[in-house]
Design a protein around this motif. Structure first.
Motif, PDB file in Angstrom:
ATOM      1  N   UNK A 199       1.009  -1.225  -0.029  1.00  0.00           N
ATOM      2  CA  UNK A 199       0.185  -0.087  -0.059  1.00  0.00           C
ATOM      3  C   UNK A 199       0.819   1.214   0.084  1.00  0.00           C
ATOM      4  N   UNK A 200       1.919   1.342  -0.823  1.00  0.00           N
ATOM      5  CA  UNK A 200       2.765   2.498  -0.825  1.00  0.00           C
ATOM      6  C   UNK A 200       2.338   2.948  -2.172  1.00  0.00           C
ATOM      7  N   UNK A 201       2.480   4.318  -2.387  1.00  0.00           N
ATOM      8  CA  UNK A 201       2.538   4.867  -3.661  1.00  0.00           C
ATOM      9  C   UNK A 201       3.798   5.232  -4.231  1.00  0.00           C
ATOM     10  N   UNK A 202       3.864   4.956  -5.519  1.00  0.00           N
ATOM     11  CA  UNK A 202       5.306   5.231  -5.983  1.00  0.00           C
ATOM     12  C   UNK A 202       4.943   6.085  -7.515  1.00  0.00           C
ATOM     13  N   UNK A 203       5.561   7.315  -7.579  1.00  0.00           N
ATOM     14  CA  UNK A 203       5.465   8.028  -8.868  1.00  0.00           C
ATOM     15  C   UNK A 203       6.537   7.989  -9.641  1.00  0.00           C
ATOM     16  N   UNK A 204       6.360   7.224 -10.879  1.00  0.00           N
ATOM     17  CA  UNK A 204       7.341   7.412 -11.916  1.00  0.00           C
ATOM     18  C   UNK A 204       7.302   8.186 -12.903  1.00  0.00           C
ATOM     19  N   UNK A 205       8.424   9.072 -13.038  1.00  0.00           N
ATOM     20  CA  UNK A 205       8.583   9.844 -14.088  1.00  0.00           C
ATOM     21  C   UNK A 205       9.417   9.435 -15.175  1.00  0.00           C
ATOM     22  N   UNK A 240      -0.504   9.462   0.388  1.00  0.00           N
ATOM     23  CA  UNK A 240      -1.812   9.245  -0.231  1.00  0.00           C
ATOM     24  C   UNK A 240      -2.639  10.388  -0.676  1.00  0.00           C
ATOM     25  N   UNK A 241      -2.676  11.454   0.102  1.00  0.00           N
ATOM     26  CA  UNK A 241      -3.152  12.807  -0.572  1.00  0.00           C
ATOM     27  C   UNK A 241      -2.793  13.064  -2.112  1.00  0.00           C
ATOM     28  N   UNK A 242      -1.508  12.797  -2.201  1.00  0.00           N
ATOM     29  CA  UNK A 242      -0.873  13.298  -3.400  1.00  0.00           C
ATOM     30  C   UNK A 242      -1.149  12.146  -4.582  1.00  0.00           C
ATOM     31  N   UNK A 243      -1.317  10.858  -4.243  1.00  0.00           N
ATOM     32  CA  UNK A 243      -1.753   9.810  -5.102  1.00  0.00           C
ATOM     33  C   UNK A 243      -3.389  10.190  -5.323  1.00  0.00           C
ATOM     34  N   UNK A 244      -4.021  10.429  -4.456  1.00  0.00           N
ATOM     35  CA  UNK A 244      -5.549  10.705  -4.717  1.00  0.00           C
ATOM     36  C   UNK A 244      -5.849  11.831  -5.617  1.00  0.00           C
ATOM     37  N   UNK A 245      -4.932  12.887  -5.631  1.00  0.00           N
ATOM     38  CA  UNK A 245      -4.977  14.139  -6.529  1.00  0.00           C
ATOM     39  C   UNK A 245      -4.561  13.574  -7.963  1.00  0.00           C
ATOM     40  N   UNK A 246      -3.610  12.778  -7.977  1.00  0.00           N
ATOM     41  CA  UNK A 246      -3.002  12.291  -9.301  1.00  0.00           C
ATOM     42  C   UNK A 246      -3.738  11.431  -9.905  1.00  0.00           C
ATOM     43  N   UNK A 247      -4.736  10.354  -9.206  1.00  0.00           N
ATOM     44  CA  UNK A 247      -5.600   9.750  -9.865  1.00  0.00           C
ATOM     45  C   UNK A 247      -6.824  10.333 -10.178  1.00  0.00           C
ATOM     46  N   UNK A 248      -7.257  11.657  -9.448  1.00  0.00           N
ATOM     47  CA  UNK A 248      -8.692  12.043  -9.876  1.00  0.00           C
ATOM     48  C   UNK A 248      -8.206  13.067 -11.113  1.00  0.00           C
ATOM     49  N   UNK A 249      -6.854  13.591 -11.234  1.00  0.00           N
ATOM     50  CA  UNK A 249      -6.497  14.309 -12.371  1.00  0.00           C
ATOM     51  C   UNK A 249      -6.578  13.410 -13.700  1.00  0.00           C
ATOM     52  N   UNK A 250      -6.185  12.221 -13.426  1.00  0.00           N
ATOM     53  CA  UNK A 250      -6.146  11.212 -14.469  1.00  0.00           C
ATOM     54  C   UNK A 250      -7.238  10.336 -14.881  1.00  0.00           C
ATOM     55  N   UNK A 251      -8.356  10.728 -14.113  1.00  0.00           N
ATOM     56  CA  UNK A 251      -9.939  10.221 -14.446  1.00  0.00           C
ATOM     57  C   UNK A 251      -9.874   8.635 -14.021  1.00  0.00           C
ATOM     58  N   UNK A 252      -9.073   8.289 -12.973  1.00  0.00           N
ATOM     59  CA  UNK A 252      -9.166   6.929 -12.317  1.00  0.00           C
ATOM     60  C   UNK A 252     -10.107   7.054 -11.106  1.00  0.00           C
TER      61      UNK A 252
END
Length: 112
Positions: A59-65, A81-93
């Motif tokens: 349950x860790x979130x990893x951002x790959x650039x 988790x808060x950053x992951x949630x925003x990323x997912x919402x921005x990308x329509x997940x």
């Protein structure tokens, strides 16, 4: 794929922050939009700079650039988790957000 190391950049250099195996993680693609003949990342605004988000089995979130430019180095970083949630919402997940963070409200925006 084997273990992927994640480094953190500090003022005094790079330190190993941890690692994960992308083959064992859930991966989420970024959203793009078509501009001319290029698919441009919604997140970066650039047709050559991209991101993928992973959720590890622990349950860790990893951002790959990553970049399409030869010679550019991929980077990985743990995000909260808060950053992951925003990323997912921005990308329509949205379904993934509801699965991991609970139901979405019917609408969101500033209080007027």
């Amino acid at each position: 794929m084997a273990r992927t190391n994640i480094f953190r950049n500090h003022d005094d250099g790079w330190t190993l922050d941890g690692w994960f195996d992308p083959d064992l993680a859930e991966g989420y693609d970024e959203a793009t939009h078509l501009v001319g003949i290029d698919f441009v990342s919604v997140l970066t605004g650039d047709p050559a700079q991209h991101q993928t988000l992973y959720r590890t089995p622990e349950n860790r979130w990893v951002l790959h650039r990553w970049s399409q430019w030869e010679g550019d180095t991929d980077t990985y970083e743990f995000i909260d988790a808060a950053q992951a949630r925003i990323w997912l919402l921005t990308c329509h997940h949205d379904a993934t957000v509801e699965e991991h963070f609970g139901p979405l409200p019917d609408e969101a925006g500033p209080d007027l």
